[in-house]
Design a protein around this motif. Structure first.
Motif, PDB file in Angstrom:
ATOM      1  N   VAL A 157       0.871  -1.109  -0.083  1.00  0.00           N
ATOM      2  CA  VAL A 157       0.022   0.033  -0.092  1.00  0.00           C
ATOM      3  C   VAL A 157       0.923   1.205  -0.070  1.00  0.00           C
ATOM      4  O   VAL A 157       1.619   1.438   0.930  1.00  0.00           O
ATOM      5  CB  VAL A 157      -0.947  -0.047   1.167  1.00  0.00           C
ATOM      6  CG1 VAL A 157      -1.838   1.275   1.179  1.00  0.00           C
ATOM      7  CG2 VAL A 157      -1.773  -1.218   1.224  1.00  0.00           C
ATOM      8  N   GLU A 159       0.690   4.412   0.265  1.00  0.00           N
ATOM      9  CA  GLU A 159       0.467   5.661   1.095  1.00  0.00           C
ATOM     10  C   GLU A 159      -0.809   5.414   1.987  1.00  0.00           C
ATOM     11  O   GLU A 159      -1.938   5.149   1.632  1.00  0.00           O
ATOM     12  CB  GLU A 159       0.363   6.904   0.539  1.00  0.00           C
ATOM     13  CG  GLU A 159       0.524   8.211   1.350  1.00  0.00           C
ATOM     14  CD  GLU A 159       0.611   9.556   0.422  1.00  0.00           C
ATOM     15  OE1 GLU A 159       0.583  10.439   0.987  1.00  0.00           O
ATOM     16  OE2 GLU A 159       1.009   9.422  -0.745  1.00  0.00           O
ATOM     17  N   ASP A 160      -0.870   5.580   3.260  1.00  0.00           N
ATOM     18  CA  ASP A 160      -2.080   5.750   4.019  1.00  0.00           C
ATOM     19  C   ASP A 160      -1.960   6.292   5.323  1.00  0.00           C
ATOM     20  O   ASP A 160      -0.570   7.029   5.576  1.00  0.00           O
ATOM     21  CB  ASP A 160      -2.586   4.354   4.415  1.00  0.00           C
ATOM     22  CG  ASP A 160      -1.666   3.316   5.307  1.00  0.00           C
ATOM     23  OD1 ASP A 160      -0.558   4.145   5.842  1.00  0.00           O
ATOM     24  OD2 ASP A 160      -1.885   2.368   5.407  1.00  0.00           O
ATOM     25  N   VAL A 161      -2.886   6.767   6.081  1.00  0.00           N
ATOM     26  CA  VAL A 161      -2.899   7.284   7.510  1.00  0.00           C
ATOM     27  C   VAL A 161      -3.328   6.406   8.565  1.00  0.00           C
ATOM     28  O   VAL A 161      -4.641   6.073   8.369  1.00  0.00           O
ATOM     29  CB  VAL A 161      -3.478   8.830   7.369  1.00  0.00           C
ATOM     30  CG1 VAL A 161      -3.459   9.457   8.867  1.00  0.00           C
ATOM     31  CG2 VAL A 161      -2.930   9.718   6.454  1.00  0.00           C
ATOM     32  N   LYS A 162      -2.705   6.215   9.398  1.00  0.00           N
ATOM     33  CA  LYS A 162      -3.065   5.489  10.718  1.00  0.00           C
ATOM     34  C   LYS A 162      -3.130   6.168  11.980  1.00  0.00           C
ATOM     35  O   LYS A 162      -2.433   6.669  12.337  1.00  0.00           O
ATOM     36  CB  LYS A 162      -2.276   4.102  10.883  1.00  0.00           C
ATOM     37  CG  LYS A 162      -2.775   3.290  11.933  1.00  0.00           C
ATOM     38  CD  LYS A 162      -2.081   2.049  11.870  1.00  0.00           C
ATOM     39  CE  LYS A 162      -2.221   0.847  13.044  1.00  0.00           C
ATOM     40  NZ  LYS A 162      -1.165   0.141  13.338  1.00  0.00           N
ATOM     41  N   ASP A 168      -2.121  11.189  14.108  1.00  0.00           N
ATOM     42  CA  ASP A 168      -2.149  10.795  12.539  1.00  0.00           C
ATOM     43  C   ASP A 168      -0.752  10.246  11.992  1.00  0.00           C
ATOM     44  O   ASP A 168       0.130  11.101  11.985  1.00  0.00           O
ATOM     45  CB  ASP A 168      -2.702  11.803  12.010  1.00  0.00           C
ATOM     46  CG  ASP A 168      -4.066  12.066  12.525  1.00  0.00           C
ATOM     47  OD1 ASP A 168      -4.758  11.093  12.925  1.00  0.00           O
ATOM     48  OD2 ASP A 168      -4.657  13.255  11.984  1.00  0.00           O
ATOM     49  N   HIS A 170       1.352   9.342   8.995  1.00  0.00           N
ATOM     50  CA  HIS A 170       1.270   9.273   7.795  1.00  0.00           C
ATOM     51  C   HIS A 170       2.391   8.511   7.354  1.00  0.00           C
ATOM     52  O   HIS A 170       3.687   8.470   7.687  1.00  0.00           O
ATOM     53  CB  HIS A 170       1.468  10.536   7.131  1.00  0.00           C
ATOM     54  CG  HIS A 170       0.417  11.636   7.644  1.00  0.00           C
ATOM     55  ND1 HIS A 170      -0.502  12.084   6.847  1.00  0.00           N
ATOM     56  CD2 HIS A 170       0.276  12.426   8.793  1.00  0.00           C
ATOM     57  CE1 HIS A 170      -1.281  12.963   7.274  1.00  0.00           C
ATOM     58  NE2 HIS A 170      -0.701  13.210   8.552  1.00  0.00           N
ATOM     59  N   GLN A 171       1.987   7.139   6.566  1.00  0.00           N
ATOM     60  CA  GLN A 171       2.968   6.427   6.039  1.00  0.00           C
ATOM     61  C   GLN A 171       3.034   6.142   4.540  1.00  0.00           C
ATOM     62  O   GLN A 171       1.830   6.149   3.968  1.00  0.00           O
ATOM     63  CB  GLN A 171       2.317   4.768   6.505  1.00  0.00           C
ATOM     64  CG  GLN A 171       2.105   4.710   8.085  1.00  0.00           C
ATOM     65  CD  GLN A 171       1.834   3.554   8.692  1.00  0.00           C
ATOM     66  OE1 GLN A 171       2.498   2.898   9.349  1.00  0.00           O
ATOM     67  NE2 GLN A 171       0.389   3.240   8.450  1.00  0.00           N
ATOM     68  N   GLN A 172       4.199   6.115   3.984  1.00  0.00           N
ATOM     69  CA  GLN A 172       4.656   6.048   2.370  1.00  0.00           C
ATOM     70  C   GLN A 172       5.479   4.667   2.505  1.00  0.00           C
ATOM     71  O   GLN A 172       6.490   4.618   3.228  1.00  0.00           O
ATOM     72  CB  GLN A 172       5.084   7.174   2.199  1.00  0.00           C
ATOM     73  CG  GLN A 172       4.257   8.612   1.986  1.00  0.00           C
ATOM     74  CD  GLN A 172       4.831   9.764   1.344  1.00  0.00           C
ATOM     75  OE1 GLN A 172       6.034   9.893   1.857  1.00  0.00           O
ATOM     76  NE2 GLN A 172       4.346  10.156   0.272  1.00  0.00           N
ATOM     77  N   LYS A 182       9.575   2.203   4.575  1.00  0.00           N
ATOM     78  CA  LYS A 182       8.463   2.735   5.133  1.00  0.00           C
ATOM     79  C   LYS A 182       8.737   4.090   5.629  1.00  0.00           C
ATOM     80  O   LYS A 182       9.503   4.282   6.649  1.00  0.00           O
ATOM     81  CB  LYS A 182       7.416   2.115   5.989  1.00  0.00           C
ATOM     82  CG  LYS A 182       6.297   2.876   6.430  1.00  0.00           C
ATOM     83  CD  LYS A 182       5.203   1.808   7.070  1.00  0.00           C
ATOM     84  CE  LYS A 182       5.612   1.248   8.378  1.00  0.00           C
ATOM     85  NZ  LYS A 182       4.449   0.422   8.747  1.00  0.00           N
TER      86      LYS A 182
END
Length: 243
Positions: A157, A159-162, A168, A170-172, A182
Protein backbone atom coordinates in the motif's frame (compact mmCIF):
# COMPACT_ATOMS: atom_id res chain seq x y z
CA UNK A 1 11.69 18.48 12.47
CA UNK A 2 13.09 15.73 14.61
CA UNK A 3 14.97 13.22 12.49
CA UNK A 4 17.52 10.90 14.05
CA UNK A 5 20.97 10.36 12.53
CA UNK A 6 21.39 7.02 14.31
CA UNK A 7 20.62 3.73 12.55
CA UNK A 8 16.86 3.84 12.06
CA UNK A 9 16.02 0.87 14.28
CA UNK A 10 18.19 2.14 17.15
CA UNK A 11 16.25 5.40 17.28
CA UNK A 12 12.71 4.48 16.13
CA UNK A 13 12.37 1.35 18.30
CA UNK A 14 13.47 3.35 21.34
CA UNK A 15 10.58 5.85 21.06
CA UNK A 16 7.17 5.42 22.71
CA UNK A 17 5.57 6.27 19.36
CA UNK A 18 6.79 3.02 17.77
CA UNK A 19 4.84 1.04 20.37
CA UNK A 20 1.77 3.28 19.96
CA UNK A 21 1.71 2.77 16.18
CA UNK A 22 1.90 -1.01 16.47
CA UNK A 23 -0.16 -1.50 19.64
CA UNK A 24 -2.93 -3.39 17.81
CA UNK A 25 -0.77 -6.24 16.52
CA UNK A 26 -2.43 -9.63 16.74
CA UNK A 27 -0.73 -11.31 19.68
CA UNK A 28 -3.25 -14.15 19.71
CA UNK A 29 -1.96 -15.15 16.29
CA UNK A 30 1.61 -14.74 17.58
CA UNK A 31 0.94 -17.04 20.53
CA UNK A 32 -0.59 -19.62 18.19
CA UNK A 33 2.60 -19.43 16.15
CA UNK A 34 4.70 -20.05 19.28
CA UNK A 35 2.53 -23.09 20.12
CA UNK A 36 2.87 -24.49 16.60
CA UNK A 37 6.60 -23.80 16.42
CA UNK A 38 7.55 -25.32 19.77
CA UNK A 39 5.40 -28.39 19.03
CA UNK A 40 6.99 -28.80 15.60
CA UNK A 41 10.52 -28.52 17.02
CA UNK A 42 9.59 -31.00 19.79
CA UNK A 43 11.64 -29.03 22.29
CA UNK A 44 12.42 -30.82 25.56
CA UNK A 45 10.70 -29.72 28.77
CA UNK A 46 12.40 -26.62 30.23
CA UNK A 47 14.36 -26.15 27.00
CA UNK A 48 16.53 -23.03 26.73
CA UNK A 49 15.26 -20.57 24.13
CA UNK A 50 16.93 -17.37 22.95
CA UNK A 51 14.44 -14.74 21.72
CA UNK A 52 16.61 -12.56 19.48
CA UNK A 53 15.33 -9.00 18.96
CA UNK A 54 12.67 -9.58 21.61
CA UNK A 55 11.35 -6.00 21.84
CA UNK A 56 9.39 -5.47 25.05
CA UNK A 57 9.43 -9.17 25.74
CA UNK A 58 5.82 -10.18 25.11
CA UNK A 59 6.73 -13.35 23.21
CA UNK A 60 9.52 -14.23 25.63
CA UNK A 61 6.98 -14.00 28.47
CA UNK A 62 4.58 -16.30 26.61
CA UNK A 63 7.31 -18.84 25.82
CA UNK A 64 8.31 -18.77 29.48
CA UNK A 65 4.68 -19.44 30.45
CA UNK A 66 4.88 -22.64 28.37
CA UNK A 67 7.64 -23.85 30.69
CA UNK A 68 10.73 -22.84 28.73
CA UNK A 69 13.86 -21.18 30.11
CA UNK A 70 13.98 -17.98 28.03
CA UNK A 71 16.57 -15.27 27.43
CA UNK A 72 15.32 -12.19 25.55
CA UNK A 73 17.83 -9.90 23.82
CA UNK A 74 17.26 -6.58 22.09
CA UNK A 75 19.29 -3.56 21.04
CA UNK A 76 16.69 -1.14 22.44
CA UNK A 77 17.59 -0.15 26.00
CA UNK A 78 14.06 1.17 26.62
CA UNK A 79 12.43 -2.05 25.44
CA UNK A 80 14.69 -4.15 27.67
CA UNK A 81 14.10 -1.82 30.63
CA UNK A 82 10.36 -2.43 30.14
CA UNK A 83 10.81 -6.20 29.72
CA UNK A 84 12.86 -6.59 32.90
CA UNK A 85 9.72 -6.20 35.03
CA UNK A 86 8.73 -9.72 33.88
CA UNK A 87 12.01 -11.40 34.84
CA UNK A 88 12.07 -14.50 37.04
CA UNK A 89 14.41 -17.41 37.62
CA UNK A 90 13.76 -18.79 34.12
CA UNK A 91 13.23 -15.53 32.20
CA UNK A 92 16.02 -12.99 31.66
CA UNK A 93 16.43 -9.92 29.44
CA UNK A 94 19.57 -8.14 28.27
CA UNK A 95 20.60 -5.40 25.84
CA UNK A 96 22.56 -7.04 23.04
CA UNK A 97 23.49 -6.55 19.35
CA UNK A 98 22.32 -9.70 17.57
CA UNK A 99 25.17 -9.55 15.03
CA UNK A 100 27.50 -10.46 17.91
CA UNK A 101 27.54 -13.90 19.54
CA UNK A 102 25.86 -14.10 22.93
CA UNK A 103 27.95 -16.08 25.45
CA UNK A 104 25.59 -19.01 25.99
CA UNK A 105 24.07 -21.89 23.99
CA UNK A 106 20.43 -22.80 23.52
CA UNK A 107 18.05 -25.51 22.34
CA UNK A 108 16.47 -22.95 20.00
CA UNK A 109 17.18 -19.42 18.80
CA UNK A 110 14.10 -17.54 17.55
CA UNK A 111 14.29 -14.38 15.43
CA UNK A 112 10.61 -13.48 15.04
CA UNK A 113 8.28 -11.13 13.16
CA UNK A 114 10.72 -9.74 10.56
CA UNK A 115 13.46 -8.69 12.98
CA UNK A 116 16.20 -9.29 10.40
CA UNK A 117 17.69 -7.34 7.49
CA UNK A 118 17.81 -3.97 9.29
CA UNK A 119 21.53 -3.35 9.19
CA UNK A 120 23.21 -0.53 7.27
CA UNK A 121 26.29 -2.76 6.95
CA UNK A 122 25.08 -5.82 5.02
CA UNK A 123 27.94 -7.90 6.45
CA UNK A 124 26.03 -7.77 9.74
CA UNK A 125 23.31 -9.98 8.21
CA UNK A 126 25.84 -12.75 7.66
CA UNK A 127 27.37 -12.08 11.09
CA UNK A 128 23.93 -12.54 12.67
CA UNK A 129 23.45 -15.96 11.02
CA UNK A 130 26.96 -16.95 12.12
CA UNK A 131 26.19 -15.74 15.67
CA UNK A 132 22.99 -17.81 15.78
CA UNK A 133 24.99 -20.86 14.72
CA UNK A 134 27.38 -20.30 17.64
CA UNK A 135 24.45 -19.84 20.04
CA UNK A 136 22.91 -23.24 19.20
CA UNK A 137 23.85 -26.29 21.22
CA UNK A 138 24.52 -29.64 19.55
CA UNK A 139 20.81 -30.39 19.11
CA UNK A 140 19.58 -26.80 18.71
CA UNK A 141 17.42 -25.25 15.98
CA UNK A 142 17.52 -21.74 14.53
CA UNK A 143 14.31 -20.06 13.38
CA UNK A 144 14.01 -16.89 11.30
CA UNK A 145 10.47 -15.65 10.75
CA UNK A 146 10.66 -13.14 7.89
CA UNK A 147 8.14 -11.54 5.56
CA UNK A 148 7.65 -13.09 2.12
CA UNK A 149 9.01 -10.16 0.13
CA UNK A 150 7.38 -11.30 -3.15
CA UNK A 151 3.96 -11.15 -1.51
CA UNK A 152 4.66 -7.91 0.41
CA UNK A 153 5.89 -6.02 -2.65
CA UNK A 154 2.95 -7.22 -4.75
CA UNK A 155 0.49 -6.02 -2.10
CA UNK A 156 2.31 -2.86 -1.00
CA UNK A 157 0.00 0.00 0.00
CA UNK A 158 1.84 3.09 -1.26
CA UNK A 159 0.34 5.57 1.20
CA UNK A 160 -2.08 5.70 4.11
CA UNK A 161 -2.80 7.42 7.43
CA UNK A 162 -3.23 5.42 10.63
CA UNK A 163 -4.67 7.21 13.66
CA UNK A 164 -3.78 5.76 17.07
CA UNK A 165 -4.28 7.49 20.41
CA UNK A 166 -5.03 10.77 18.60
CA UNK A 167 -1.80 10.68 16.55
CA UNK A 168 -2.09 10.66 12.75
CA UNK A 169 0.75 8.49 11.44
CA UNK A 170 1.33 9.30 7.75
CA UNK A 171 2.92 6.23 6.12
CA UNK A 172 4.53 5.96 2.69
CA UNK A 173 5.85 2.62 1.42
CA UNK A 174 8.14 1.89 -1.53
CA UNK A 175 10.98 -0.32 -2.75
CA UNK A 176 14.40 1.20 -3.34
CA UNK A 177 17.88 -0.29 -3.80
CA UNK A 178 16.78 -3.72 -2.65
CA UNK A 179 15.03 -2.46 0.51
CA UNK A 180 11.36 -2.24 1.43
CA UNK A 181 11.06 1.21 2.98
CA UNK A 182 8.37 2.90 5.04
CA UNK A 183 8.54 6.63 5.79
CA UNK A 184 6.52 7.62 8.86
CA UNK A 185 5.63 11.26 9.62
CA UNK A 186 3.50 12.53 12.50
CA UNK A 187 2.99 15.32 14.99
CA UNK A 188 2.91 14.51 18.70
CA UNK A 189 3.46 16.42 21.93
CA UNK A 190 3.81 19.67 20.00
CA UNK A 191 6.65 18.39 17.83
CA UNK A 192 6.95 17.08 14.27
CA UNK A 193 8.61 13.67 13.86
CA UNK A 194 9.97 11.77 10.89
CA UNK A 195 11.18 8.17 10.98
CA UNK A 196 12.03 5.53 8.41
CA UNK A 197 11.86 1.73 8.50
CA UNK A 198 14.18 -0.09 6.09
CA UNK A 199 14.25 -3.86 5.69
CA UNK A 200 16.35 -5.72 3.13
CA UNK A 201 14.04 -7.46 0.66
CA UNK A 202 15.52 -10.91 1.23
CA UNK A 203 14.13 -13.81 -0.80
CA UNK A 204 14.40 -17.51 0.03
CA UNK A 205 17.37 -17.70 -2.38
CA UNK A 206 19.09 -14.83 -0.54
CA UNK A 207 18.71 -16.67 2.77
CA UNK A 208 19.98 -19.89 1.20
CA UNK A 209 23.12 -18.02 0.10
CA UNK A 210 23.61 -16.51 3.58
CA UNK A 211 23.15 -19.92 5.19
CA UNK A 212 25.68 -21.48 2.85
CA UNK A 213 28.26 -18.80 3.69
CA UNK A 214 27.58 -19.18 7.42
CA UNK A 215 27.77 -22.98 7.27
CA UNK A 216 24.24 -23.66 8.52
CA UNK A 217 21.78 -26.11 6.98
CA UNK A 218 18.22 -25.21 5.98
CA UNK A 219 15.88 -27.94 7.24
CA UNK A 220 12.40 -26.65 6.43
CA UNK A 221 10.50 -23.65 5.07
CA UNK A 222 6.94 -22.60 5.99
CA UNK A 223 4.65 -19.92 4.57
CA UNK A 224 2.49 -18.89 7.52
CA UNK A 225 2.11 -19.11 11.29
CA UNK A 226 0.13 -22.35 11.00
CA UNK A 227 3.28 -23.85 9.43
CA UNK A 228 1.67 -24.48 6.06
CA UNK A 229 3.74 -25.02 2.93
CA UNK A 230 5.61 -21.99 1.56
CA UNK A 231 4.41 -20.63 -1.80
CA UNK A 232 6.66 -17.89 -3.30
CA UNK A 233 3.76 -15.76 -4.57
CA UNK A 234 0.92 -16.31 -2.10
CA UNK A 235 2.44 -17.00 1.34
CA UNK A 236 2.56 -13.98 3.65
CA UNK A 237 5.54 -15.28 5.68
CA UNK A 238 8.89 -16.92 5.02
CA UNK A 239 9.69 -19.07 8.08
CA UNK A 240 13.08 -20.81 7.98
CA UNK A 241 14.16 -23.68 10.23
CA UNK A 242 17.89 -24.41 10.24
CA UNK A 243 20.79 -25.75 12.23
Amino acid sequence: MSKSTKQWYASWFNTPYYHILYKDRDYTEAQGFMDNLTNYLNLPAQAKILDLACGKGRHSVYLNSLGYNVTGLDLSEQSIAHAKQYENETLKFNVHDMSKTYPDTFDAVFNLFTSFGYFEDENCNLKTIAAIKEELNEFGFGVIDFMNTNYVIKNLVAEDVKTVEGIDFHQQRYVKNGYIIKDINFEADGEQFEFQERVKAFTLEDFENLFKKAGVHLLDVFGNYKLKKYHPETSDRLILIFK
